[in-house]
Design a protein around this motif. Structure first.
Motif, PDB file in Angstrom:
ATOM      1  N   GLN A  15       0.818  -1.210   0.000  1.00  0.00           N
ATOM      2  CA  GLN A  15       0.000   0.000   0.000  1.00  0.00           C
ATOM      3  C   GLN A  15       0.856   1.265   0.000  1.00  0.00           C
ATOM      4  O   GLN A  15       1.753   1.411   0.823  1.00  0.00           O
ATOM      5  N   VAL A  16       0.551   2.165  -0.921  1.00  0.00           N
ATOM      6  CA  VAL A  16       1.234   3.450  -1.060  1.00  0.00           C
ATOM      7  C   VAL A  16       2.746   3.255  -0.909  1.00  0.00           C
ATOM      8  O   VAL A  16       3.383   3.807  -0.025  1.00  0.00           O
ATOM      9  N   THR A  70      -1.672  -0.939  -4.041  1.00  0.00           N
ATOM     10  CA  THR A  70      -2.585   0.197  -4.004  1.00  0.00           C
ATOM     11  C   THR A  70      -1.774   1.479  -3.848  1.00  0.00           C
ATOM     12  O   THR A  70      -0.642   1.463  -3.378  1.00  0.00           O
ATOM     13  N   THR A  71      -2.370   2.581  -4.239  1.00  0.00           N
ATOM     14  CA  THR A  71      -1.715   3.875  -4.088  1.00  0.00           C
ATOM     15  C   THR A  71      -2.766   4.944  -3.867  1.00  0.00           C
ATOM     16  O   THR A  71      -3.960   4.649  -3.802  1.00  0.00           O
ATOM     17  N   SER A  72      -2.333   6.165  -3.759  1.00  0.00           N
ATOM     18  CA  SER A  72      -3.242   7.279  -3.530  1.00  0.00           C
ATOM     19  C   SER A  72      -2.688   8.528  -4.205  1.00  0.00           C
ATOM     20  O   SER A  72      -1.483   8.746  -4.196  1.00  0.00           O
ATOM     21  N   THR A  73      -3.579   9.306  -4.758  1.00  0.00           N
ATOM     22  CA  THR A  73      -3.154  10.603  -5.295  1.00  0.00           C
ATOM     23  C   THR A  73      -3.276  11.680  -4.222  1.00  0.00           C
ATOM     24  O   THR A  73      -2.979  12.837  -4.477  1.00  0.00           O
ATOM     25  N   ARG A  74      -3.704  11.310  -3.021  1.00  0.00           N
ATOM     26  CA  ARG A  74      -3.849  12.261  -1.919  1.00  0.00           C
ATOM     27  C   ARG A  74      -2.693  12.215  -0.933  1.00  0.00           C
ATOM     28  O   ARG A  74      -2.644  12.992   0.001  1.00  0.00           O
ATOM     29  N   ASP A  75      -1.794  11.276  -1.103  1.00  0.00           N
ATOM     30  CA  ASP A  75      -0.634  11.183  -0.220  1.00  0.00           C
ATOM     31  C   ASP A  75       0.458  12.062  -0.807  1.00  0.00           C
ATOM     32  O   ASP A  75       0.946  11.806  -1.905  1.00  0.00           O
TER      33      ASP A  75
END
Length: 99
Positions: A15-16, A70-75
């Protein structure tokens, strides 16, 4: 764990992730981690870092367990490019990966 000890796991969730240790310092907050991880532009540092950098150690010749990335564009610390590049590298090498 994926590239160093794949035989130990039945599946992995990532994750991320911070995976491309050759270029981590060029993306987002990565430059602030050089003191912690080392400077990949310095040959002596890179010699050590390259041993554990997942992205640079993907191999088509090794068996890996299935992995969910998984990843995030908010991190604002870890660029989503790490997860995207790793997913593409695993797919290209023929390994089971979900993104």
């Amino acid at each position: 764990m994926l590239t160093k000890y794949p035989q130990v796991f039945g599946a992995l969730v990532c994750q991320v992730p911070l995976l491309d240790m050759k270029r981590f310092h060029l993306l987002l907050a990565g430059a602030s981690w050089v003191a912690e991880y080392g400077d990949p532009d310095e040959p002596e540092d890179w010699a050590f870092i390259s041993e554990y950098s997942l992205y640079q150690n993907v191999s088509a010749d090794r068996a890996y367990p299935p992995v969910l990335i998984t990843t995030s564009t908010r991190d604002d610390r870890v660029h989503p490019g790490h997860a995207r590049k790793m997913t593409a590298a695993l797919e290209e090498a023929g390994h089971p990966v979900w993104y």
